[in-house]
Design an enzyme around this catalytic site. Structure first.
Site, PDB file in Angstrom:
ATOM      1  N   GLU A 180       7.180  -1.268   0.525  1.00  0.00           N
ATOM      2  CA  GLU A 180       7.025  -1.500   1.937  1.00  0.00           C
ATOM      3  C   GLU A 180       5.993  -0.265   3.200  1.00  0.00           C
ATOM      4  O   GLU A 180       5.827  -0.377   3.609  1.00  0.00           O
ATOM      5  CB  GLU A 180       8.176  -1.655   2.603  1.00  0.00           C
ATOM      6  N   LYS A 219      -2.082  11.628   2.745  1.00  0.00           N
ATOM      7  CA  LYS A 219      -1.719  12.062   3.705  1.00  0.00           C
ATOM      8  C   LYS A 219      -3.597  12.784   4.149  1.00  0.00           C
ATOM      9  O   LYS A 219      -4.015  12.362   5.351  1.00  0.00           O
ATOM     10  CB  LYS A 219      -0.920  13.279   3.807  1.00  0.00           C
TER      11      LYS A 219
END
EC number: 3.5.4.37
Length: 711
Positions: free
Chosen positions: A396, A639
């Site tokens: 998720e 990131k």
């Protein structure tokens, strides 16, 4: 007199006859003339040969004396039609006549009504019937399914008393009514006996009509009898066969390894297609039948309150169960396409997740945005100080990171030219920056409950909620204290393992050198992260500089769904949150399981995670231990990759369209801190957890974010 008035007069006279309480009428005396036997009574006019009306007992000798009418004992409440139910739920609605077509002898009226900002139309041979059909459609927009008395008949009238969301009456008054149709008039009403046993009788105090009466209008309720099992041990296939004989079940697919096979069967009922999956064909067939019974006949074999959807507080554009099943089917279908019908080695998984986007009220237009698998986190020794490694590869979490790529792509589409602006899901906001178009919603699917607080319960104790195993007597509920101190605690994932542990009071700060020397790298559980998204939004700090907060409209679980525990984990435990910045809120999305719960995935979890975002040609496979692919290359979700996308968009957005004015940042960390409203909302969230006694949020070592943009 028009057609509608004639019908109203006719129907009202019929109603009077049908509503007459025959039980209160005295028995016919043998001396009383029957129909057609006596001579007509006189109206008082002369010349009549009819005999005089005999004096009634207690008339004091006066022929014109009339006894006072006795007050009738109230009988069982008659079922209400959709018009009546809608009027109780939403009083004062205005129905408009849109059109009248057809010949005089066969007119067709179209009426409309506006409910919750949506317009519903109904047609019929009279205005009354057109209004009724419009009301039915309006009710279906927020009540689960219409009633079908034939399904109840097939069940031998052994209806469960839990056929609606009674457990949620206080919170969700709109879901008090499940039925739209009145029962067949040829069927005698059946009620639970007042002695509280399992027998049925034609008199009693608890009505099992399709339309329950609000608690405020009834006498104190009797003890609720236990839920009734299907008669004579009927399974879903048998019940469906009685309702629609001769149905053919088709075998669609078989997947999985030898020790964990999954079969898919399908059946078509009244033109609708239903699928069921299970570890064998028999179970898959039963689940397909169960799905059909629930959708077509409003017959739910599992009516325990904890299995019912928890409705959202926001705009609900879709029927909860229809939406949940559609989202599940779309994500599974896309994963099947991406893994060659689950035959690829990378189809192995414990948890599957995905994000689906809807752009209107029709779920047929829904689109899969992301798909992912995974259950593990990075090993501390592989941390990256350049943002090149994925810390958390739980499915998720990966799906949400994939969604961020899609949001960046949609912003870039809007900024390309005016033609592409119409294709983008974003539009300019009057408050500055951008916001989602009104009808765009995102739905998160997870094949099982998220790790952490949402999964801390015993799914099979007791066998029936509120009942002792091997007993028909009511006992204490399965979990008397779903909000006790052990519940709601912040929890962290175990490095290189599965499961979670409660946070320690002194573990809110982690250090880079401490982790490298052997301290376990702690990562917050998925339950905690989703709760965070329900406050600060799914867009994250960087995107919040461009766009208003974005929240999931629904969270759908493929298995281990429990409404009480999931709602607590997602938002109830932080209901004390206060002083949120403008546009930020405590989001309360729709929570729901699916009709055909996924089979448990046994065996050891694979060490890899896969991800896909709409527009990608293939899945990306990441080693969850290292946070990179097998060749050591960084993920497209890391990131650094997302920061590059942000810098690219930042260079295209005119300064006056930024929600937060920001000079050219030097590091990833500084860019995130520039989103001041987002950071304020996050601080309020952390404070709410601490004030509730649920622990302190554990953040990664700050060194992870101290990197700069390198094209």
């Amino acid at each position: 007199m028009d057609i509608e008035d004639e019908e109203n007069m006719s129907s009202s006279s019929i109603d009077v006859k049908e509503n007459r309480n025959l039980d209160n009428m005295p028995p016919k005396d043998s001396s009383t003339p029957g129909p057609g036997e006596g001579i007509p009574l006189s109206n008082g006019g002369g010349g009549s040969t009819s005999r005089k009306r005999p004096l009634e007992e207690g008339s004091n000798g006066h022929s014109k004396y009339r006894l006072k009418k006795r007050r009738k004992t109230p009988g069982p409440v008659l079922p209400k039609n959709a018009l009546m139910q809608l009027n109780e739920i939403k009083p004062g609605l205005q129905y408009m006549l849109l059109s009248q077509t057809g010949p005089v002898h066969a007119p067709l009226f179209v009426m409309s009504v506006e409910v919750n900002g949506q317009v519903f139309e109904g047609s019929g041979p009279t205005k009354k019937k057109a209004k009724l059909h419009a009301a039915e459609k309006a009710l279906r927009s927020f009540v689960q399914f219409p009633n079908a008395s034939e399904a109840h008949l097939a069940m031998g009238r052994t209806l469960s008393v839990n056929t609606d969301f009674t457990s949620d009456q206080a919170d969700f008054p709109d879901t008090l009514f499940n039925g739209f149709e009145t029962p067949d008039k040829s069927e005698p009403p059946f009620y639970v006996g007042s002695n509280g046993d399992d027998s049925f009788s034609s008199s009693g105090d608890v009505s099992l009509s399709a339309s329950p009466v609000p608690a405020s209008l009834t006498q104190p309720p009797l003890p609720i009898p236990p839920p009734f099992p299907p008669p004579s041990g009927k399974n879903p296939v048998m019940i469906l066969n009685e309702l629609r004989p001769g149905l053919k079940y088709d075998f669609l697919s078989e997947s999985g390894e030898s020790h964990a096979k999954s079969f898919v069967m399908s059946v078509v009922v009244d033109g609708q297609f239903f699928e069921g999956s299970g570890r064998n064909k028999k179970l898959a067939k039963a689940r397909a039948a169960q799905s059909a019974l629930a959708t077509v006949f409003n017959l739910h074999l599992d009516q325990t309150p904890s299995r019912q959807p928890v409705l959202s507080e926001g705009l609900q554009l879709h029927l909860p169960q229809v939406l949940a099943d559609a989202v599940s089917r779309l994500v599974l279908g896309k994963f099947s396409d991406l893994t060659d019908n689950f035959s690829s080695p990378h189809a192995r998984r414990k948890v599957l997740s995905g994000v689906v986007m809807t752009t209107g009220t029709d779920v047929k237009d829904a689109k899969v945005i992301s798909v992912s698998t995974g259950t593990k986190c990075i090993n501390g020794e592989y941390m990256s100080d350049r943002g090149l490694a994925l810390n958390d590869c739980h499915a998720e979490i990966i799906s949400r990171r994939s969604l961020l790529r899609f949001l960046y792509a949609q912003l870039e589409l809007y900024l390309n030219n005016k033609e592409d602006q119409k294709k983008s899901i974003f539009q300019k906001s009057e408050r500055g920056g951008f916001r989602l178009k009104d009808t765009v919603q995102f739905h998160l699917y997870i094949s099982t409950s998220p790790c952490g607080d949402a999964r801390i319960f015993s799914p099979h104790e007791p066998v029936l909620e509120g009942m002792a195993p091997d007993s028909h007597q009511l006992t204490e509920p399965a979990d008397r204290h779903p909000n006790r101190k052990a519940r709601g605690q912040l929890r962290t994932k175990i490095e290189s393992g599965e499961g979670t542990i409660p946070v320690r009071s002194n573990a809110s700060i982690q250090t880079w050198d401490g982790v490298l020397q052997g301290e376990r790298l702690l990562t917050m559980s998925c339950s905690d992260k989703i709760a965070r998204w329900n406050v600060v939004g799914i867009q994250g700090a960087l995107l919040s500089i461009f766009v208003e907060p974005i929240y999931f409209s629904s969270i759908i679980l493929g298995s281990l769904y429990h409404g009480d525990h999931l709602s607590r984990a997602m938002y109830q435990r932080i209901s004390n949150i206060e002083d949120l910045p403008p546009l930020y809120t405590l989001n309360k999305p729709l929570l729901s399981g699916i009709s055909n719960a996924e089979a448990r995935q046994p065996g050891k979890a694979p060490n890899f995670s896969v991800n896909w975002t709409v527009g990608d040609t293939a899945i990306e496979v990441i080693n969850a231990t290292t946070g990179k692919d097998e060749l050591g290359r960084p993920s497209r979700l890391c990131k650094h990759a997302l920061y590059c996308r942000w810098m690219r968009v930042h260079g295209k957005v005119p300064p006056h369209l930024l929600r937060t004015k920001i000079t050219k940042p030097t590091t990833y960390h500084e860019s995130k801190l520039a989103a001041k409203e987002y950071q304020a909302a996050k601080a309020r969230l952390f404070t709410a957890f601490i004030k509730a006694g649920l622990g302190a949020w554990v953040e990664k070592p700050t060194e992870q974010d101290q990197f700069s943009f390198t094209p």
